[in-house]
Design a protein around this motif. Structure first.
Motif, short mmCIF file in Angstrom:
data_model
loop_
_atom_site.label_atom_id
_atom_site.label_comp_id
_atom_site.label_asym_id
_atom_site.label_seq_id
_atom_site.Cartn_x
_atom_site.Cartn_y
_atom_site.Cartn_z
N LYS A 44 0.71 -1.38 0.14
CA LYS A 44 -0.15 0.03 0.24
C LYS A 44 0.93 1.18 0.06
CE LYS A 44 -3.94 -1.74 -0.30
NZ LYS A 44 -4.89 -1.58 -1.40
N TRP A 102 -5.02 8.69 0.00
CA TRP A 102 -6.08 7.78 -0.10
C TRP A 102 -5.60 6.54 -0.19
CZ3 TRP A 102 -8.69 6.71 -5.35
CH2 TRP A 102 -9.70 6.11 -5.41
N VAL A 103 -5.73 5.72 0.99
CA VAL A 103 -5.17 4.25 0.99
C VAL A 103 -6.51 3.57 1.76
CG1 VAL A 103 -3.47 2.86 1.89
CG2 VAL A 103 -3.04 5.48 1.77
N ILE A 104 -6.59 2.25 0.95
CA ILE A 104 -7.71 1.37 1.51
C ILE A 104 -7.05 -0.07 1.68
CG2 ILE A 104 -9.84 0.47 1.07
CD1 ILE A 104 -10.66 3.02 -0.37
N ALA A 110 -14.67 -4.17 -2.90
CA ALA A 110 -14.03 -3.47 -3.99
C ALA A 110 -14.82 -1.96 -4.09
CB ALA A 110 -14.31 -4.28 -5.26
N ALA A 113 -13.45 2.05 -2.59
CA ALA A 113 -12.69 3.06 -3.20
C ALA A 113 -13.61 4.05 -3.93
CB ALA A 113 -11.87 2.34 -4.32
N ASN A 140 1.54 4.56 -10.57
CA ASN A 140 0.41 3.99 -9.93
C ASN A 140 -0.82 3.91 -10.85
OD1 ASN A 140 -1.19 3.32 -7.64
ND2 ASN A 140 -0.96 5.42 -6.73
N VAL A 143 -4.48 3.68 -9.94
CA VAL A 143 -5.25 5.01 -9.61
C VAL A 143 -5.25 6.07 -10.80
CG1 VAL A 143 -4.82 6.81 -7.98
CG2 VAL A 143 -4.52 4.57 -7.25
N PHE A 146 -8.28 5.08 -12.44
CA PHE A 146 -9.45 5.60 -11.58
C PHE A 146 -9.85 7.00 -11.89
CE2 PHE A 146 -11.84 6.96 -8.03
CZ PHE A 146 -12.29 5.80 -7.55
N ARG A 149 -10.87 7.71 -15.49
CA ARG A 149 -12.49 7.21 -15.81
C ARG A 149 -13.38 8.37 -15.18
NH1 ARG A 149 -12.20 1.09 -13.58
NH2 ARG A 149 -14.06 0.69 -14.79
N PHE A 178 -22.49 6.96 -11.23
CA PHE A 178 -22.24 6.01 -10.16
C PHE A 178 -23.21 6.36 -8.87
CE2 PHE A 178 -18.04 6.98 -12.23
CZ PHE A 178 -18.04 5.65 -12.90
C1 LIG Z 1 -6.14 4.34 -4.13
C2 LIG Z 1 -6.73 3.16 -3.43
C3 LIG Z 1 -7.73 3.42 -2.43
C4 LIG Z 1 -8.03 2.82 -4.61
O1 LIG Z 1 -8.80 1.66 -4.27
P1 LIG Z 1 -8.80 0.47 -5.12
O2 LIG Z 1 -9.59 -0.40 -4.67
O3 LIG Z 1 -7.46 0.06 -5.79
O4 LIG Z 1 -9.54 0.86 -6.33
P2 LIG Z 1 -9.83 0.37 -7.87
O5 LIG Z 1 -9.44 1.25 -8.93
O6 LIG Z 1 -9.26 -1.07 -8.00
O7 LIG Z 1 -11.40 0.34 -7.91
C5 LIG Z 1 -12.16 -0.58 -6.87
C6 LIG Z 1 -13.31 -1.28 -7.88
O8 LIG Z 1 -14.13 -0.31 -8.28
C7 LIG Z 1 -14.18 -0.50 -9.99
N1 LIG Z 1 -14.06 1.08 -10.41
C8 LIG Z 1 -13.20 1.84 -9.92
N2 LIG Z 1 -13.47 3.08 -10.66
C9 LIG Z 1 -14.59 2.74 -11.34
C10 LIG Z 1 -15.32 3.52 -12.59
N3 LIG Z 1 -15.03 4.78 -12.77
N4 LIG Z 1 -16.49 2.90 -12.84
C11 LIG Z 1 -16.72 1.45 -12.61
N5 LIG Z 1 -16.10 0.90 -11.92
C12 LIG Z 1 -14.95 1.54 -11.01
C13 LIG Z 1 -12.95 -1.15 -10.27
O9 LIG Z 1 -12.90 -1.63 -11.35
C14 LIG Z 1 -12.79 -1.99 -8.96
O10 LIG Z 1 -13.43 -3.32 -9.18
P3 LIG Z 1 -12.79 -4.75 -9.39
O11 LIG Z 1 -12.15 -4.90 -7.91
O12 LIG Z 1 -13.93 -5.53 -9.43
O13 LIG Z 1 -11.73 -4.53 -10.31
C15 LIG Z 1 -6.15 1.84 -3.28
O14 LIG Z 1 -5.56 1.21 -4.76
C16 LIG Z 1 -4.84 2.03 -2.30
O15 LIG Z 1 -4.81 1.93 -1.26
N6 LIG Z 1 -3.79 2.21 -3.04
C17 LIG Z 1 -2.35 2.54 -2.15
C18 LIG Z 1 -2.15 3.73 -1.82
C19 LIG Z 1 -2.09 4.89 -3.06
O16 LIG Z 1 -1.50 4.42 -4.09
N7 LIG Z 1 -2.99 5.66 -3.09
C20 LIG Z 1 -2.97 6.75 -4.02
C21 LIG Z 1 -2.03 7.79 -3.97
S1 LIG Z 1 -2.41 8.93 -5.32
#
Ligand SMILES: CC(C)(COP(=O)(O)OP(=O)(O)OC[C@H]1O[C@@H](n2cnc3c(N)ncnc32)[C@H](O)[C@@H]1OP(=O)(O)O)[C@@H](O)C(=O)NCCC(=O)NCCS
Length: 191
Positions: A44, A102-104, A110, A113, A140, A143, A146, A149, A178
């Motif tokens: 993470k 932002w950390v989960i 799923a 986030a 990254n 992200v 994310f 999108r 959403f």
């Molecule tokens: C940043 C963080 C909180 C994001 O959470 P995440 O769970 O990885 O986010 P994801 O992009 O995988 O999204 C989660 C789910 O929602 C879905 N989703 C995300 N955005 C979406 C969108 N716009 N439309 C539809 N679905 C979406 C994803 O497909 C995913 O589903 P899946 O697991 O079935 O594939 C996490 O990755 C994390 O803790 N990262 C480490 C710390 C970090 O790098 N933080 C960012 C600093 S900038």
């Protein structure tokens, strides 16, 4: 002619922001252990700024945060009060706010986030913001995907980071697109 002064937006802490399956709750000193564990997790912590392992230092940081202005730092938790992550608003630039930290945890469902991001945007709109900005480390990829999108636009880059900006129009369309991740009414409890 009378000129109506519109109140400028500002980042305020909130006691909690209640969504559909999660709550963003203002951090408290007792969260220090959870935050240190989360941020120093090898997987993470890869793309975030490094954090000291010292829980007491984190506790002091949170105490200073609680009496500061201009940022809002939340624990992402379920309705049983189980913590899963963090998210923070900071660095206001006129009508734009920055969000990050932002950390989960890997154990979170799923949709936590996307729900946490939507809650931040909804709260920011309620504070009067018209735009968001944030930096993401170049490697990254999930992200980056994310945010893109959601319609985030690249505004600049450094050796390490890509800078993004997201307009109110894109925030509103993401909230609409959403909306199944949000309740009909988001409850905001003031501190
Ligand atoms: C940043 C963080 C909180 C994001 O959470 P995440 O769970 O990885 O986010 P994801 O992009 O995988 O999204 C989660 C789910 O929602 C879905 N989703 C995300 N955005 C979406 C969108 N716009 N439309 C539809 N679905 C979406 C994803 O497909 C995913 O589903 P899946 O697991 O079935 O594939 C996490 O990755 C994390 O803790 N990262 C480490 C710390 C970090 O790098 N933080 C960012 C600093 S900038």
């Amino acid at each position: 002619m009378m000129i109506k002064k519109v109140t400028d937006p500002a980042i305020h802490q909130a006691a909690s922001i209640v969504g559909r399956s999660i709550k963003l709750r203002n951090v408290k000193p007792d969260d220090a252990g959870f935050i240190v564990d989360l941020r120093t997790n090898e997987k993470k912590g890869r793309f975030i700024s490094s954090t000291s392992q010292d829980i007491n230092e984190q506790k002091q940081w949170i105490k200073r945060y609680l009496s500061s202005e201009g940022q809002a730092y939340f624990i992402i938790e379920d309705f049983n009060g189980h913590p899963y992550g963090t998210v923070r608003m900071y660095d206001q630039q006129e009508n734009s706010f920055c969000w990050g930290s932002w950390v989960i945890s890997a154990e979170a469902p799923a949709h936590f986030a996307i729900e946490s991001a939507l809650l931040i945007y909804q709260y920011a709109l309620s504070l009067g913001f018209e735009r968001a900005h944030f930096d993401v480390r170049k490697g990254n990829l999930s992200v980056i995907k994310f945010h893109e999108r959601f319609g985030a636009e690249r505004t600049d880059e450094t050796e390490l980071d890509i800078h993004y900006s997201l307009s109110k129009e894109n925030i509103l369309s993401a909230l609409e697109k959403f909306k199944k991740y949000l309740p009909d009414h988001i409850l905001i409890n003031q501190v």
